[in-house]
Design a protein around this motif. Sequence first.
Motif, PDB file in Angstrom:
ATOM      1  N   ILE A   1       0.851  -1.379  -0.029  1.00 51.97           N
ATOM      2  CA  ILE A   1      -0.069  -0.049  -0.126  1.00 51.97           C
ATOM      3  C   ILE A   1       0.903   1.125  -0.029  1.00 51.97           C
ATOM      4  CG2 ILE A   1      -1.941   1.261   1.212  1.00 51.97           C
ATOM      5  CD1 ILE A   1      -2.484  -1.317   2.424  1.00 51.97           C
ATOM      6  N   LEU A   2       0.750   1.993  -0.908  1.00 47.87           N
ATOM      7  CA  LEU A   2       1.462   3.520  -1.023  1.00 47.87           C
ATOM      8  C   LEU A   2       0.470   4.458  -0.705  1.00 47.87           C
ATOM      9  CD1 LEU A   2       3.993   4.902  -2.069  1.00 47.87           C
ATOM     10  CD2 LEU A   2       3.049   4.978  -4.247  1.00 47.87           C
ATOM     11  N   VAL A   3       1.019   5.296   0.205  1.00 39.80           N
ATOM     12  CA  VAL A   3       0.078   6.617   0.894  1.00 39.80           C
ATOM     13  C   VAL A   3       0.590   7.716   0.054  1.00 39.80           C
ATOM     14  CG1 VAL A   3      -0.694   7.715   2.719  1.00 39.80           C
ATOM     15  CG2 VAL A   3      -0.253   5.251   2.993  1.00 39.80           C
ATOM     16  N   ASP A   4      -0.269   8.495  -0.741  1.00 39.45           N
ATOM     17  CA  ASP A   4       0.024   9.726  -1.367  1.00 39.45           C
ATOM     18  C   ASP A   4      -1.024  10.782  -0.824  1.00 39.45           C
ATOM     19  OD1 ASP A   4       1.388  11.345  -2.561  1.00 39.45           O
ATOM     20  OD2 ASP A   4       0.537  10.807  -4.592  1.00 39.45           O
ATOM     21  N   GLY A   5      -0.619  11.945  -0.584  1.00 39.00           N
ATOM     22  CA  GLY A   5      -1.208  13.130  -0.116  1.00 39.00           C
ATOM     23  C   GLY A   5      -0.643  14.003   0.730  1.00 39.00           C
ATOM     24  N   ILE A   6      -1.126  14.839   1.343  1.00 37.33           N
ATOM     25  CA  ILE A   6      -0.507  15.727   2.195  1.00 37.33           C
ATOM     26  C   ILE A   6      -0.084  14.834   3.395  1.00 37.33           C
ATOM     27  CG2 ILE A   6      -0.850  17.653   3.808  1.00 37.33           C
ATOM     28  CD1 ILE A   6      -3.142  18.723   1.813  1.00 37.33           C
ATOM     29  N   HIS A   7       1.147  15.358   3.835  1.00 37.38           N
ATOM     30  CA  HIS A   7       1.987  14.687   4.981  1.00 37.38           C
ATOM     31  C   HIS A   7       1.919  13.217   4.764  1.00 37.38           C
ATOM     32  CE1 HIS A   7       1.882  18.476   6.787  1.00 37.38           C
ATOM     33  NE2 HIS A   7       0.620  18.495   6.771  1.00 37.38           N
ATOM     34  N   ARG A   8       2.272  12.722   3.526  1.00 38.53           N
ATOM     35  CA  ARG A   8       2.091  11.106   3.257  1.00 38.53           C
ATOM     36  C   ARG A   8       2.870  10.367   4.131  1.00 38.53           C
ATOM     37  NH1 ARG A   8       5.143  11.742  -2.398  1.00 38.53           N
ATOM     38  NH2 ARG A   8       7.064  11.925  -1.557  1.00 38.53           N
ATOM     39  N   ASP A   9       4.017  10.745   4.642  1.00 38.82           N
ATOM     40  CA  ASP A   9       5.018   9.881   5.484  1.00 38.82           C
ATOM     41  C   ASP A   9       4.242   9.681   6.717  1.00 38.82           C
ATOM     42  OD1 ASP A   9       6.823   9.396   3.455  1.00 38.82           O
ATOM     43  OD2 ASP A   9       7.793  11.305   4.139  1.00 38.82           O
ATOM     44  N   ASP A  10       3.659  10.968   7.288  1.00 39.19           N
ATOM     45  CA  ASP A  10       2.897  10.846   8.633  1.00 39.19           C
ATOM     46  C   ASP A  10       1.753   9.980   8.472  1.00 39.19           C
ATOM     47  OD1 ASP A  10       4.699  12.651   9.818  1.00 39.19           O
ATOM     48  OD2 ASP A  10       3.552  14.248   9.428  1.00 39.19           O
ATOM     49  N   GLN A  11       0.980  10.173   7.305  1.00 35.90           N
ATOM     50  CA  GLN A  11      -0.195   9.221   7.125  1.00 35.90           C
ATOM     51  C   GLN A  11       0.093   7.868   7.012  1.00 35.90           C
ATOM     52  OE1 GLN A  11      -3.909  10.619   5.500  1.00 35.90           O
ATOM     53  NE2 GLN A  11      -2.673  12.620   4.898  1.00 35.90           N
ATOM     54  N   ALA A  12       1.168   7.567   6.277  1.00 38.39           N
ATOM     55  CA  ALA A  12       1.640   6.033   6.287  1.00 38.39           C
ATOM     56  C   ALA A  12       1.791   5.549   7.714  1.00 38.39           C
ATOM     57  CB  ALA A  12       2.765   6.046   5.678  1.00 38.39           C
ATOM     58  N   HIS A  13       2.501   6.254   8.417  1.00 38.39           N
ATOM     59  CA  HIS A  13       2.650   5.725   9.923  1.00 38.39           C
ATOM     60  C   HIS A  13       1.443   5.525  10.717  1.00 38.39           C
ATOM     61  CE1 HIS A  13       7.345   5.572   9.613  1.00 38.39           C
ATOM     62  NE2 HIS A  13       7.116   6.596   8.820  1.00 38.39           N
ATOM     63  N   GLU A  14       0.503   6.455  10.445  1.00 37.17           N
ATOM     64  CA  GLU A  14      -0.588   6.283  11.245  1.00 37.17           C
ATOM     65  C   GLU A  14      -1.462   5.143  10.683  1.00 37.17           C
ATOM     66  OE1 GLU A  14      -2.877   9.942  10.842  1.00 37.17           O
ATOM     67  OE2 GLU A  14      -1.275  11.253  11.658  1.00 37.17           O
ATOM     68  N   LEU A  15      -1.351   4.938   9.458  1.00 34.26           N
ATOM     69  CA  LEU A  15      -2.132   3.837   8.796  1.00 34.26           C
ATOM     70  C   LEU A  15      -1.436   2.268   9.425  1.00 34.26           C
ATOM     71  CD1 LEU A  15      -4.011   2.557   7.055  1.00 34.26           C
ATOM     72  CD2 LEU A  15      -2.704   2.751   5.246  1.00 34.26           C
ATOM     73  N   ILE A  16      -0.076   2.422   9.291  1.00 32.59           N
ATOM     74  CA  ILE A  16       0.409   0.994   9.940  1.00 32.59           C
ATOM     75  C   ILE A  16      -0.063   0.822  11.483  1.00 32.59           C
ATOM     76  CG2 ILE A  16       2.612   0.362  10.616  1.00 32.59           C
ATOM     77  CD1 ILE A  16       3.963   1.350   8.215  1.00 32.59           C
TER      78      ILE A  16
END
Length: 126
Positions: A5-20
Amino acid sequence: MRVQILVDGIHRDDQAHELIAWLRREDRLRGRVQLSPTTIGPGQMGSVTDTIAIAMGTGGAGTVVARALVAWVSHRTTDVKLTLTRPEGTELSIDAHRVHDPQALLASIADFLDAPPVERDSDETA
């Protein structure tokens, strides 16, 4: 099967960590979710991003992942785009801008994750 799953958007790195963190709260996904760096290939523009990798296993893991993703995107206050990629390269993009029909999104993700692998044509001769 391993899904990325690749997360894209505003603050994508933060959102990727939140999703994990969100996915790891699911009992059936514990120990199956990890963060792996994605490198940009030659000639591509962009930066190194993080990809979420999930070892799906068997027994309805697709539905568990689908429910968790729909719940997560439904709680977003910022726009986010997720790209799910199966091992053979088949992709499903989700543009989660104010999800209006969570049940349809759930069905779409579950169908994608539970579908049999797509066979690629081979150029090899016997």
